[in-house]
Design a protein around this motif. Structure first.
Motif, PDB file in Angstrom:
ATOM      1  N   SER A 195       8.669  43.138  45.616  1.00 43.22           N
ATOM      2  CA  SER A 195       8.073  44.407  46.036  1.00 43.22           C
ATOM      3  C   SER A 195       8.511  44.787  47.445  1.00 43.22           C
ATOM      4  N   THR A 196       8.839  43.784  48.256  1.00 41.55           N
ATOM      5  CA  THR A 196       9.313  44.040  49.616  1.00 41.55           C
ATOM      6  C   THR A 196      10.782  43.673  49.785  1.00 41.55           C
ATOM      7  N   ASN A 197      11.366  43.085  48.755  1.00 40.17           N
ATOM      8  CA  ASN A 197      12.771  42.651  48.793  1.00 40.17           C
ATOM      9  C   ASN A 197      13.006  41.684  49.957  1.00 40.17           C
ATOM     10  N   ARG A 198      12.103  40.762  50.086  1.00 40.65           N
ATOM     11  CA  ARG A 198      12.070  39.893  51.264  1.00 40.65           C
ATOM     12  C   ARG A 198      11.902  38.434  50.841  1.00 40.65           C
ATOM     13  N   PHE A 199      12.702  37.552  51.450  1.00 40.54           N
ATOM     14  CA  PHE A 199      12.515  36.121  51.279  1.00 40.54           C
ATOM     15  C   PHE A 199      11.750  35.595  52.494  1.00 40.54           C
ATOM     16  N   THR A 200      10.666  34.900  52.242  1.00 40.33           N
ATOM     17  CA  THR A 200       9.848  34.327  53.315  1.00 40.33           C
ATOM     18  C   THR A 200       9.820  32.815  53.161  1.00 40.33           C
ATOM     19  N   VAL A 201      10.110  32.102  54.240  1.00 41.60           N
ATOM     20  CA  VAL A 201      10.122  30.637  54.206  1.00 41.60           C
ATOM     21  C   VAL A 201       8.685  30.151  53.984  1.00 41.60           C
ATOM     22  N   PRO A 202       8.470  29.379  52.907  1.00 40.00           N
ATOM     23  CA  PRO A 202       7.110  28.902  52.632  1.00 40.00           C
ATOM     24  C   PRO A 202       6.620  27.901  53.687  1.00 40.00           C
ATOM     25  N   SER A 203       5.323  27.734  53.716  1.00 39.55           N
ATOM     26  CA  SER A 203       4.714  26.762  54.617  1.00 39.55           C
ATOM     27  C   SER A 203       5.272  25.377  54.350  1.00 39.55           C
ATOM     28  N   GLY A 204       5.649  24.703  55.417  1.00 40.52           N
ATOM     29  CA  GLY A 204       6.172  23.345  55.297  1.00 40.52           C
ATOM     30  C   GLY A 204       7.603  23.253  54.837  1.00 40.52           C
TER      31      GLY A 204
ATOM     32  N   TYR B 120      11.139  35.617  57.743  1.00 37.79           N
ATOM     33  CA  TYR B 120      11.517  36.356  56.542  1.00 37.79           C
ATOM     34  C   TYR B 120      12.874  37.027  56.723  1.00 37.79           C
ATOM     35  N   LEU B 121      13.563  37.149  55.606  1.00 35.42           N
ATOM     36  CA  LEU B 121      14.928  37.669  55.590  1.00 35.42           C
ATOM     37  C   LEU B 121      15.018  38.881  54.671  1.00 35.42           C
ATOM     38  N   GLU B 122      15.823  39.864  55.099  1.00 40.05           N
ATOM     39  CA  GLU B 122      16.058  41.067  54.307  1.00 40.05           C
ATOM     40  C   GLU B 122      17.514  41.487  54.480  1.00 40.05           C
ATOM     41  N   ILE B 123      17.998  42.244  53.526  1.00 32.84           N
ATOM     42  CA  ILE B 123      19.360  42.761  53.589  1.00 32.84           C
ATOM     43  C   ILE B 123      19.315  44.283  53.717  1.00 32.84           C
ATOM     44  N   PHE B 124      20.069  44.799  54.664  1.00 34.59           N
ATOM     45  CA  PHE B 124      20.173  46.238  54.858  1.00 34.59           C
ATOM     46  C   PHE B 124      21.642  46.652  54.738  1.00 34.59           C
ATOM     47  N   ALA B 125      21.827  47.880  54.322  1.00 35.43           N
ATOM     48  CA  ALA B 125      23.180  48.422  54.174  1.00 35.43           C
ATOM     49  C   ALA B 125      23.320  49.695  54.993  1.00 35.43           C
ATOM     50  N   TYR B 126      24.518  49.927  55.461  1.00 36.69           N
ATOM     51  CA  TYR B 126      24.811  51.135  56.242  1.00 36.69           C
ATOM     52  C   TYR B 126      26.142  51.686  55.781  1.00 36.69           C
ATOM     53  N   ILE B 127      26.181  52.989  55.579  1.00 34.23           N
ATOM     54  CA  ILE B 127      27.454  53.655  55.334  1.00 34.23           C
ATOM     55  C   ILE B 127      27.638  54.743  56.383  1.00 34.23           C
ATOM     56  N   GLY B 128      28.838  54.884  56.855  1.00 37.45           N
ATOM     57  CA  GLY B 128      29.145  55.899  57.845  1.00 37.45           C
ATOM     58  C   GLY B 128      30.420  56.626  57.462  1.00 37.45           C
ATOM     59  N   GLY B 129      30.332  57.912  57.540  1.00 36.98           N
ATOM     60  CA  GLY B 129      31.509  58.707  57.226  1.00 36.98           C
ATOM     61  C   GLY B 129      31.294  60.120  57.698  1.00 36.98           C
ATOM     62  N   GLY B 130      32.038  61.017  57.156  1.00 38.48           N
ATOM     63  CA  GLY B 130      31.834  62.423  57.463  1.00 38.48           C
ATOM     64  C   GLY B 130      30.605  62.924  56.729  1.00 38.48           C
ATOM     65  N   SER B 131      30.438  64.215  56.681  1.00 37.93           N
ATOM     66  CA  SER B 131      29.238  64.776  56.072  1.00 37.93           C
ATOM     67  C   SER B 131      29.133  64.428  54.596  1.00 37.93           C
ATOM     68  N   SER B 132      30.264  64.144  53.962  1.00 41.52           N
ATOM     69  CA  SER B 132      30.215  63.826  52.539  1.00 41.52           C
ATOM     70  C   SER B 132      30.037  62.332  52.293  1.00 41.52           C
ATOM     71  N   GLY B 133      29.692  61.593  53.342  1.00 39.94           N
ATOM     72  CA  GLY B 133      29.476  60.160  53.160  1.00 39.94           C
ATOM     73  C   GLY B 133      28.254  59.851  52.332  1.00 39.94           C
ATOM     74  N   SER B 134      27.280  60.746  52.312  1.00 41.12           N
ATOM     75  CA  SER B 134      26.102  60.522  51.486  1.00 41.12           C
ATOM     76  C   SER B 134      26.503  60.467  50.021  1.00 41.12           C
ATOM     77  N   GLY B 135      25.755  59.704  49.267  1.00 44.53           N
ATOM     78  CA  GLY B 135      26.025  59.612  47.849  1.00 44.53           C
ATOM     79  C   GLY B 135      26.637  58.294  47.445  1.00 44.53           C
ATOM     80  N   HIS B 136      27.119  57.532  48.407  1.00 47.42           N
ATOM     81  CA  HIS B 136      27.557  56.191  48.056  1.00 47.42           C
ATOM     82  C   HIS B 136      26.357  55.397  47.568  1.00 47.42           C
ATOM     83  N   GLN B 137      26.621  54.538  46.629  1.00 45.98           N
ATOM     84  CA  GLN B 137      25.546  53.757  46.035  1.00 45.98           C
ATOM     85  C   GLN B 137      25.822  52.270  46.178  1.00 45.98           C
ATOM     86  N   LEU B 138      24.720  51.523  46.301  1.00 48.26           N
ATOM     87  CA  LEU B 138      24.793  50.113  45.952  1.00 48.26           C
ATOM     88  C   LEU B 138      24.769  50.088  44.434  1.00 48.26           C
TER      89      LEU B 138
END
Lengths: 195, 56
Positions: A88-97, A162-180
Motif C-alpha cells: 500500500s505504501t510500496n515500502r520495505f521496512t526493516v523488521p524489529s531485530g 524504510y526503503l522506497e524507489i522513485f523515478a524521474y524523467i526529464g525532457g522537453g515539454s513532451s517528456g510527459s507520458g513516459h511510463q514505468l
C-alpha cells in the motif's frame, strides 16, 4: 543441565536434558529442528538464512510526470519472508531485530514513445532521503522509446529503516507520458546478508 | 495542469534544467499517494518559492 551422547552404528545424537540438539554422522552435522549455532552476540550463524527477503514488481503501467520525482508502485508482491514490504505504501521496512547489511536491487523499464527523454533517474530512498541513485543521461539527443535503469547496492540498515524507489524523467515539454512499464522488468527486491 | 506547468506559468524563465535532480535547484516530488506533486526542495538563487495560493 545433562548432556547425553546417544551413539548408534551410523550416527551420534547429542541431547540436552533429553532433547536432541544435533546429530553427527559420516556426512556431517545436522541441527535438530529449532536448534541453532550462535556467536557470542547471539547472532544465529547456522542454519543460514538470507532473510528478511522480499521481491515486488510493478502491478500495472504507471505514467510519470515530466521533471517530477515519482514513487514507483511495486504493488505486486512476489514473496516477502517477514511481511516487511507494504504494497500500500510500496515500502520495505526493516523488521524489529533484523538490522544488518542488506543487498538491495531495483530495475526500472521506461516505455512508450515520447521523442525527447533526455534524462532518466532512479532513486533509492532511505527514510525519505536519497541513499543511492542511478541515471541515464542522453543529453539533448533524447531517446524515443524504451529505456531502463538498474541499481544494486549494499546498505547497513537498522530496524525501522524504510526503503522506497522513485523515478524521474526529464525532457522537453513532451517528456510527459513516459511510463514505468512491464511488470517483470520493473522490480524491487532485496535480502539481508549472512554476516 | 501539472505542478511543473503551473510553476513554469509563474516563472517562464525557468527551464527543465532547473528541475534536474542532478544539477537543478528545484525538486518536485509525487509520492503516488493520490495527493499529487509537491515542491520537495526550492533552492533557486533568485526566484521565490511559489505560495499555495499562486499554485492553486
Amino acid at each position: 543441565m545433562t548432556i547425553t551422547l546417544k551413539p548408534t552404528a551410523s550416527e551420534t545424537t547429542i541431547q540436552n536434558n533429553g532433547s536432541d540438539i544435533f546429530t553427527v554422522d559420516s556426512t556431517g552435522i545436522a541441527m535438530a529442528s529449532g536448534k541453532t549455532i550462535q556467536n557470542a552476540s547471539g547472532d544465529v550463524l547456522l542454519p543460514v538464512s538470507n532473510t528478511p527477503a522480499f521481491s515486488a514488481q510493478l502491478g500495472s503501467a504507471q505514467t510519470l510526470t515530466n521533471v517530477t520525482v515519482t514513487k514507483a508502485l511495486f504493488n505486486n508482491e512476489l514473496f516477502d519472508t517477514d511481511n516487511a514490504f507494504d504494497t500500500s505504501t510500496n515500502r520495505f521496512t526493516v523488521p524489529s531485530g533484523k538490522g544488518g547489511i542488506y543487498s538491495i536491487s531495483a530495475h526500472l523499464r521506461l516505455a512508450t514513445g515520447v521523442s525527447n527523454l533526455n534524462l532518466a533517474v532512479m532513486y533509492l530512498y532511505k527514510n525519505n532521503a536519497i541513499a543511492k541513485y542511478g541515471y541515464n543521461n542522453h543529453d539533448a539527443n533524447g531517446r524515443g522509446a524504451a529505456d531502463s535503469i538498474a541499481l544494486t547496492t549494499l546498505l547497513d540498515l537498522n530496524a525501522g529503516d524504510y526503503l522506497e524507489i522513485f523515478a524521474y524523467i526529464g525532457g522537453g515539454s513532451s517528456g510527459s507520458g513516459h511510463q514505468l512499464n512491464t511488470a517483470g522488468h520493473t522490480i524491487f527486491c532485496g535480502h539481508r546478508l549472512i554476516t | 495542469m501539472s505542478l511543473y506547468e503551473k510553476i513554469i506559468a509563474l516563472y517562464p524563465e525557468l527551464t527543465t534544467e532547473d528541475f534536474c535532480p542532478l544539477e537543478g535547484t528545484i525538486v518536485l516530488q509525487d509520492d503516488s499517494d493520490g495527493k499529487g506533486a509537491f515542491i520537495r526542495e526550492w533552492n533557486h538563487p533568485t526566484l521565490a518559492k511559489p505560495t499555495d495560493e499562486e499554485l492553486a
